[in-house]
Design a protein around this motif. Sequence first.
Motif, PDB file in Angstrom:
ATOM      1  N   GLU A  61     -45.741  21.224 -62.801  1.00 38.15           N
ATOM      2  CA  GLU A  61     -46.958  22.070 -62.700  1.00 38.15           C
ATOM      3  C   GLU A  61     -48.180  21.312 -62.194  1.00 38.15           C
ATOM      4  O   GLU A  61     -48.781  21.996 -61.414  1.00 38.15           O
ATOM      5  CB  GLU A  61     -47.200  22.402 -64.204  1.00 38.15           C
ATOM      6  CG  GLU A  61     -48.399  23.707 -64.528  1.00 38.15           C
ATOM      7  CD  GLU A  61     -48.382  23.912 -65.923  1.00 38.15           C
ATOM      8  OE1 GLU A  61     -49.876  24.484 -65.874  1.00 38.15           O
ATOM      9  OE2 GLU A  61     -47.637  23.797 -66.705  1.00 38.15           O
ATOM     10  N   HIS A  62     -48.225  20.068 -62.480  1.00 40.18           N
ATOM     11  CA  HIS A  62     -49.342  19.451 -61.857  1.00 40.18           C
ATOM     12  C   HIS A  62     -49.109  19.114 -60.257  1.00 40.18           C
ATOM     13  O   HIS A  62     -50.089  19.265 -59.440  1.00 40.18           O
ATOM     14  CB  HIS A  62     -49.666  17.991 -62.336  1.00 40.18           C
ATOM     15  CG  HIS A  62     -50.085  17.864 -63.896  1.00 40.18           C
ATOM     16  ND1 HIS A  62     -51.197  18.574 -64.228  1.00 40.18           N
ATOM     17  CD2 HIS A  62     -49.267  17.613 -65.027  1.00 40.18           C
ATOM     18  CE1 HIS A  62     -51.298  18.380 -65.347  1.00 40.18           C
ATOM     19  NE2 HIS A  62     -50.008  17.850 -66.016  1.00 40.18           N
TER      20      HIS A  62
ATOM     21  N   LYS B 104     -50.289  22.484 -58.643  1.00 39.70           N
ATOM     22  CA  LYS B 104     -51.645  22.716 -58.776  1.00 39.70           C
ATOM     23  C   LYS B 104     -52.300  21.876 -57.732  1.00 39.70           C
ATOM     24  O   LYS B 104     -53.601  22.243 -57.520  1.00 39.70           O
ATOM     25  CB  LYS B 104     -52.036  22.237 -60.143  1.00 39.70           C
ATOM     26  CG  LYS B 104     -51.958  23.266 -61.123  1.00 39.70           C
ATOM     27  CD  LYS B 104     -52.588  22.555 -62.559  1.00 39.70           C
ATOM     28  CE  LYS B 104     -52.521  23.522 -63.454  1.00 39.70           C
ATOM     29  NZ  LYS B 104     -52.984  22.980 -64.814  1.00 39.70           N
ATOM     30  N   GLU B 105     -51.937  20.889 -57.070  1.00 48.53           N
ATOM     31  CA  GLU B 105     -52.631  20.025 -56.135  1.00 48.53           C
ATOM     32  C   GLU B 105     -52.677  20.983 -54.805  1.00 48.53           C
ATOM     33  O   GLU B 105     -52.200  21.778 -54.517  1.00 48.53           O
ATOM     34  CB  GLU B 105     -51.690  18.838 -55.700  1.00 48.53           C
ATOM     35  CG  GLU B 105     -51.801  17.770 -56.942  1.00 48.53           C
ATOM     36  CD  GLU B 105     -50.628  16.583 -56.506  1.00 48.53           C
ATOM     37  OE1 GLU B 105     -50.464  16.476 -55.431  1.00 48.53           O
ATOM     38  OE2 GLU B 105     -50.392  16.028 -57.582  1.00 48.53           O
TER      39      GLU B 105
ATOM     40  N   ARG C  79     -44.703  30.025 -65.628  1.00 52.52           N
ATOM     41  CA  ARG C  79     -45.885  29.660 -64.723  1.00 52.52           C
ATOM     42  C   ARG C  79     -45.578  28.908 -63.371  1.00 52.52           C
ATOM     43  O   ARG C  79     -46.233  29.098 -62.418  1.00 52.52           O
ATOM     44  CB  ARG C  79     -46.978  28.713 -65.477  1.00 52.52           C
ATOM     45  CG  ARG C  79     -47.698  29.503 -66.403  1.00 52.52           C
ATOM     46  CD  ARG C  79     -48.903  28.448 -67.219  1.00 52.52           C
ATOM     47  NE  ARG C  79     -48.418  27.281 -67.615  1.00 52.52           N
ATOM     48  CZ  ARG C  79     -48.080  27.157 -68.919  1.00 52.52           C
ATOM     49  NH1 ARG C  79     -48.173  28.168 -69.744  1.00 52.52           N
ATOM     50  NH2 ARG C  79     -47.730  25.909 -69.292  1.00 52.52           N
ATOM     51  N   ASN C  80     -44.855  27.996 -63.467  1.00 56.20           N
ATOM     52  CA  ASN C  80     -44.319  27.348 -62.336  1.00 56.20           C
ATOM     53  C   ASN C  80     -43.906  28.054 -61.306  1.00 56.20           C
ATOM     54  O   ASN C  80     -43.880  27.825 -60.156  1.00 56.20           O
ATOM     55  CB  ASN C  80     -43.342  25.982 -62.618  1.00 56.20           C
ATOM     56  CG  ASN C  80     -44.026  24.901 -63.434  1.00 56.20           C
ATOM     57  OD1 ASN C  80     -45.222  24.743 -63.349  1.00 56.20           O
ATOM     58  ND2 ASN C  80     -43.263  23.909 -63.852  1.00 56.20           N
TER      59      ASN C  80
ATOM     60  N   ARG D 276     -46.484  30.103 -59.543  1.00 56.08           N
ATOM     61  CA  ARG D 276     -47.031  29.143 -58.745  1.00 56.08           C
ATOM     62  C   ARG D 276     -46.432  28.857 -57.440  1.00 56.08           C
ATOM     63  O   ARG D 276     -47.060  28.917 -56.518  1.00 56.08           O
ATOM     64  CB  ARG D 276     -47.471  27.662 -59.323  1.00 56.08           C
ATOM     65  CG  ARG D 276     -48.744  27.941 -60.208  1.00 56.08           C
ATOM     66  CD  ARG D 276     -49.325  26.419 -60.565  1.00 56.08           C
ATOM     67  NE  ARG D 276     -50.704  26.860 -61.269  1.00 56.08           N
ATOM     68  CZ  ARG D 276     -50.835  26.500 -62.773  1.00 56.08           C
ATOM     69  NH1 ARG D 276     -49.486  26.129 -63.039  1.00 56.08           N
ATOM     70  NH2 ARG D 276     -51.691  26.753 -63.298  1.00 56.08           N
TER      71      ARG D 276
ATOM     72  N   TYR E 181     -47.312  29.389 -53.475  1.00 58.10           N
ATOM     73  CA  TYR E 181     -47.339  28.483 -52.442  1.00 58.10           C
ATOM     74  C   TYR E 181     -46.304  28.851 -51.502  1.00 58.10           C
ATOM     75  O   TYR E 181     -46.737  29.033 -50.302  1.00 58.10           O
ATOM     76  CB  TYR E 181     -46.842  27.261 -53.127  1.00 58.10           C
ATOM     77  CG  TYR E 181     -46.591  26.109 -52.512  1.00 58.10           C
ATOM     78  CD1 TYR E 181     -47.465  25.448 -51.519  1.00 58.10           C
ATOM     79  CD2 TYR E 181     -45.317  25.927 -51.667  1.00 58.10           C
ATOM     80  CE1 TYR E 181     -47.268  24.437 -50.696  1.00 58.10           C
ATOM     81  CE2 TYR E 181     -44.890  24.821 -50.677  1.00 58.10           C
ATOM     82  CZ  TYR E 181     -45.883  24.260 -50.127  1.00 58.10           C
ATOM     83  OH  TYR E 181     -45.805  23.157 -49.509  1.00 58.10           O
TER      84      TYR E 181
END
Length: 160
Positions: free
Chosen positions: A33-34, A37-38, A112-113, A116, A120
């Motif tokens: 997840e981090h 987020k980048e 959530r991932n 995302r 992306y």
Amino acid sequence: MDNNSTYIQVMIQSLNRKIEVLEKIIGYTQEQEHVLKEEEVDLDQFGDLIDEKQKWIEQLNLLDTGFEKLFERVKEEIQLHREEYHEEIEQMQGLIKKITDLGVVLQTSELRNKVRFEQYSANKKKEIREFKMSNTSASKYYQNMANQHQGQSYFLDKKK
């Protein structure tokens, strides 16, 4: 009866181990997840996290299989002598509740991932499409310009 008691203790250990493995998987999911987020996603790091997580998922599947086999061995004994194994049953129920809660946390993090990552991917596809279109447009422009000059000089030479 002694064997059954041993099997029940092994089942409890298996459930505790399953909790540890789920927590590790959740940790890797949070790291993913981090990464997602980048501003600039590091796909190599993301892939490494997937590989590591896959190892733990395989471990989790082994634990599930082992637990199910043990449960089949002692299921009848537990049902017949519920009072004798009351503490162990309560302990296992508590562990299973915790495992279920961790499973829910994992599912929401994965969802959530997924969202995302799909965003992306969509953005990258759009960038690639725009790049191809601008590349094609530039190529056609240069071709057009090159052909225009040939045509003009041809007409100029004829007029002389």
